[in-house]
Design a protein around this motif. Structure first.
Motif, PDB file in Angstrom:
ATOM      1  N   GLU A  13       0.821  -1.278   0.124  1.00  0.00           N
ATOM      2  CA  GLU A  13      -0.063   0.046  -0.199  1.00  0.00           C
ATOM      3  C   GLU A  13       0.890   1.072   0.012  1.00  0.00           C
ATOM      4  N   PHE A  14       1.955   1.130   0.874  1.00  0.00           N
ATOM      5  CA  PHE A  14       2.761   2.332   0.687  1.00  0.00           C
ATOM      6  C   PHE A  14       3.725   2.553  -0.403  1.00  0.00           C
ATOM      7  N   ASP A  15       4.220   1.580  -1.169  1.00  0.00           N
ATOM      8  CA  ASP A  15       4.577   1.628  -2.490  1.00  0.00           C
ATOM      9  C   ASP A  15       3.825   2.259  -3.474  1.00  0.00           C
ATOM     10  N   GLY A  50      10.052   5.006   9.650  1.00  0.00           N
ATOM     11  CA  GLY A  50       8.811   5.003   9.211  1.00  0.00           C
ATOM     12  C   GLY A  50       8.990   6.499   8.499  1.00  0.00           C
ATOM     13  N   CYS A  51      10.056   6.695   7.666  1.00  0.00           N
ATOM     14  CA  CYS A  51      10.386   8.186   6.954  1.00  0.00           C
ATOM     15  C   CYS A  51       9.423   8.514   6.027  1.00  0.00           C
ATOM     16  N   GLY A  52       8.808   7.540   5.352  1.00  0.00           N
ATOM     17  CA  GLY A  52       7.970   7.656   4.120  1.00  0.00           C
ATOM     18  C   GLY A  52       8.614   8.485   3.104  1.00  0.00           C
ATOM     19  N   VAL A  53       8.352   9.713   2.369  1.00  0.00           N
ATOM     20  CA  VAL A  53       9.282  10.253   1.246  1.00  0.00           C
ATOM     21  C   VAL A  53      10.168  11.111   1.978  1.00  0.00           C
ATOM     22  N   ASP A  96      12.861  -2.996   8.106  1.00  0.00           N
ATOM     23  CA  ASP A  96      11.893  -3.189   9.363  1.00  0.00           C
ATOM     24  C   ASP A  96      12.351  -2.337  10.420  1.00  0.00           C
ATOM     25  N   LEU A  97      11.535  -1.579  11.241  1.00  0.00           N
ATOM     26  CA  LEU A  97      11.871  -0.929  12.317  1.00  0.00           C
ATOM     27  C   LEU A  97      12.705  -1.978  13.472  1.00  0.00           C
ATOM     28  N   PHE A  98      11.919  -3.139  13.570  1.00  0.00           N
ATOM     29  CA  PHE A  98      12.404  -3.924  14.857  1.00  0.00           C
ATOM     30  C   PHE A  98      13.854  -4.522  14.352  1.00  0.00           C
ATOM     31  N   SER A 113       9.455   9.686  14.929  1.00  0.00           N
ATOM     32  CA  SER A 113       8.563   8.895  14.291  1.00  0.00           C
ATOM     33  C   SER A 113       7.092   9.266  14.084  1.00  0.00           C
ATOM     34  N   VAL A 114       6.564   9.638  12.828  1.00  0.00           N
ATOM     35  CA  VAL A 114       5.458  10.186  12.767  1.00  0.00           C
ATOM     36  C   VAL A 114       4.594   9.254  12.017  1.00  0.00           C
ATOM     37  N   ALA A 115       3.408   9.025  12.531  1.00  0.00           N
ATOM     38  CA  ALA A 115       2.172   8.411  11.875  1.00  0.00           C
ATOM     39  C   ALA A 115       2.771   6.925  11.412  1.00  0.00           C
ATOM     40  N   HIS A 119       1.103   0.652  13.093  1.00  0.00           N
ATOM     41  CA  HIS A 119       1.115  -0.146  12.229  1.00  0.00           C
ATOM     42  C   HIS A 119       1.912  -1.356  13.193  1.00  0.00           C
ATOM     43  N   VAL A 120       2.344  -1.196  14.179  1.00  0.00           N
ATOM     44  CA  VAL A 120       3.000  -2.137  14.880  1.00  0.00           C
ATOM     45  C   VAL A 120       2.444  -2.135  16.432  1.00  0.00           C
ATOM     46  N   ASP A 121       3.108  -3.182  17.178  1.00  0.00           N
ATOM     47  CA  ASP A 121       2.860  -3.242  18.614  1.00  0.00           C
ATOM     48  C   ASP A 121       3.582  -1.973  19.506  1.00  0.00           C
ATOM     49  N   ALA A 183      -6.009   6.455  -2.084  1.00  0.00           N
ATOM     50  CA  ALA A 183      -5.305   5.391  -1.706  1.00  0.00           C
ATOM     51  C   ALA A 183      -5.102   5.428  -0.140  1.00  0.00           C
ATOM     52  N   TYR A 184      -5.156   6.615   0.491  1.00  0.00           N
ATOM     53  CA  TYR A 184      -5.101   6.448   1.795  1.00  0.00           C
ATOM     54  C   TYR A 184      -6.182   5.744   2.574  1.00  0.00           C
ATOM     55  N   ARG A 185      -7.448   6.132   1.766  1.00  0.00           N
ATOM     56  CA  ARG A 185      -8.839   5.601   2.334  1.00  0.00           C
ATOM     57  C   ARG A 185      -8.739   4.110   2.303  1.00  0.00           C
TER      58      ARG A 185
HETATM   59  C1  LIG Z   1       1.548   6.956   7.140  1.00  0.00           C
HETATM   60  S1  LIG Z   1       3.292   6.734   6.539  1.00  0.00           S
HETATM   61  C2  LIG Z   1       3.855   8.156   7.344  1.00  0.00           C
HETATM   62  C3  LIG Z   1       5.457   8.675   6.667  1.00  0.00           C
HETATM   63  C4  LIG Z   1       5.919   9.823   7.224  1.00  0.00           C
HETATM   64  N1  LIG Z   1       6.515   9.691   8.486  1.00  0.00           N
HETATM   65  C5  LIG Z   1       5.047  10.982   7.094  1.00  0.00           C
HETATM   66  O1  LIG Z   1       4.625  11.231   8.369  1.00  0.00           O
HETATM   67  O2  LIG Z   1       4.549  11.517   6.230  1.00  0.00           O
HETATM   68  C6  LIG Z   1       3.595   5.056   7.340  1.00  0.00           C
HETATM   69  C7  LIG Z   1       4.961   4.688   7.051  1.00  0.00           C
HETATM   70  O3  LIG Z   1       5.637   3.646   8.172  1.00  0.00           O
HETATM   71  C8  LIG Z   1       6.037   2.711   7.401  1.00  0.00           C
HETATM   72  N2  LIG Z   1       6.215   1.308   8.022  1.00  0.00           N
HETATM   73  C9  LIG Z   1       5.001   0.773   8.515  1.00  0.00           C
HETATM   74  N3  LIG Z   1       5.377  -0.227   9.335  1.00  0.00           N
HETATM   75  C10 LIG Z   1       6.784  -0.154   9.272  1.00  0.00           C
HETATM   76  C11 LIG Z   1       7.968  -1.080  10.005  1.00  0.00           C
HETATM   77  N4  LIG Z   1       7.509  -2.010  10.591  1.00  0.00           N
HETATM   78  N5  LIG Z   1       9.065  -0.527   9.836  1.00  0.00           N
HETATM   79  C12 LIG Z   1       9.604   0.467   9.131  1.00  0.00           C
HETATM   80  N6  LIG Z   1       8.588   1.447   8.414  1.00  0.00           N
HETATM   81  C13 LIG Z   1       7.261   1.131   8.560  1.00  0.00           C
HETATM   82  C14 LIG Z   1       5.187   2.600   5.992  1.00  0.00           C
HETATM   83  O4  LIG Z   1       5.881   1.794   4.946  1.00  0.00           O
HETATM   84  C15 LIG Z   1       4.823   3.981   5.734  1.00  0.00           C
HETATM   85  O5  LIG Z   1       5.812   4.617   4.815  1.00  0.00           O
END
Ligand SMILES: C[S@@+](CC[C@H](N)C(=O)[O-])C[C@H]1O[C@@H](n2cnc3c(N)ncnc32)[C@H](O)[C@@H]1O
Length: 226
Positions: A13-15, A50-53, A96-98, A113-115, A119-121, A183-185
């Motif tokens: 989905e994030f790709d 989870g840096c996104g773009v 993966d962050l862990f 870390s933002v948003a 997605h994780v515990d 896409a976000y929806r």
């Molecule tokens: C909603 S986006 C936020 C991106 C950015 N931080 C922002 O605020 O625009 C969430 C991001 O977390 C990443 N993500 C989700 N689970 C992750 C994990 N286990 N390890 C690293 N990144 C992860 C996703 O691929 C996605 O790019």
């Protein structure tokens, strides 16, 4: 309550979202501004989880000697690298962050870390990030939270008004698009978020002295210094 989606689904989905994301998302900008106002004194090495773009990493770059920025989605990392050619102090990695945090104890002066953490515990992620901070290092997290219920009706109505106004301005300034919103929806349809009180409980269990506050637009902010 982590997201119901599997890592493979989150990645896919994030790709898709990566190439649709224009610069300057106004809601993420609130979180970034708060992070920039709360930086620690020592800023040799930072990590964006989870840096996104890469928008936040690029805004951090002038204030931090080196920044590492990781994301599970290869699409996001490709897009982040493409947009960051003039920020050579940022190293992006698809991870993966862990797995990333596990091999880096007491390494960072700052972890942001933002948003991402919904997605994780949350508790496992906070513990892993706390271990990866140097003594004196700072953790700054912003994530979504659930504020449903009749008690919050007025606050939610106000937030919906503010949100609608911002989305309209973002659409007009081409900082969002119909395709991105769709896409976000689709991405968000099965997501669940913690309530602010749950995030506070978890933080108080694993990060003594953490400050957790709620914001109008359904986010919590967490600040902790190791
Ligand atoms: C909603 S986006 C936020 C991106 C950015 N931080 C922002 O605020 O625009 C969430 C991001 O977390 C990443 N993500 C989700 N689970 C992750 C994990 N286990 N390890 C690293 N990144 C992860 C996703 O691929 C996605 O790019």
């Amino acid at each position: 309550v982590p997201s119901a989606a599997s890592p493979a689904q989150i990645r896919a989905e994030f790709d898709e979202i990566a190439s649709l994301t224009p610069p300057g998302n106004p809601i993420a900008r609130d979180a970034e501004d708060w992070i920039l106002r709360n930086l620690p004194e020592r800023r040799e090495l930072a990590l964006d989880v989870g840096c996104g773009v890469g928008e936040l990493a690029r805004r951090l770059a002038p204030h931090v000697r080196r920044t590492e920025a990781i994301d599970l989605s290869a699409g996001m990392i490709d897009e982040a690298r493409r947009r960051s050619v003039s920020s050579p102090s940022i190293d992006f990695a698809c991870a993966d962050l862990f797995e990333w945090l596990d091999g880096r104890p007491a390494t960072y002066d700052l972890i942001v870390s933002v948003a991402t953490l919904h997605h994780v515990d949350l508790e496992s992620a906070l513990r892993a990030m706390a271990r990866a901070l140097r003594p004196g290092g700072r953790l700054l997290v912003v994530d979504l939270c659930d504020r449903s219920g009749p008690r919050h009706l007025l606050t939610n109505l106000l937030a919906m008004g503010v949100n609608a106004a911002r989305e309209t301005v973002a659409l007009l300034r081409r900082r969002s698009s119909w395709h991105l919103r769709q896409a976000y929806r689709r991405h968000g349809r099965n997501e669940t978020y913690l309530r602010l009180a749950d995030a506070e409980d978890i933080a108080s269990r694993c990060l003594p002295g953490a400050r957790v506050t709620g914001t109008l637009l359904w986010r919590y902010r967490l600040l902790w210094t190791r």
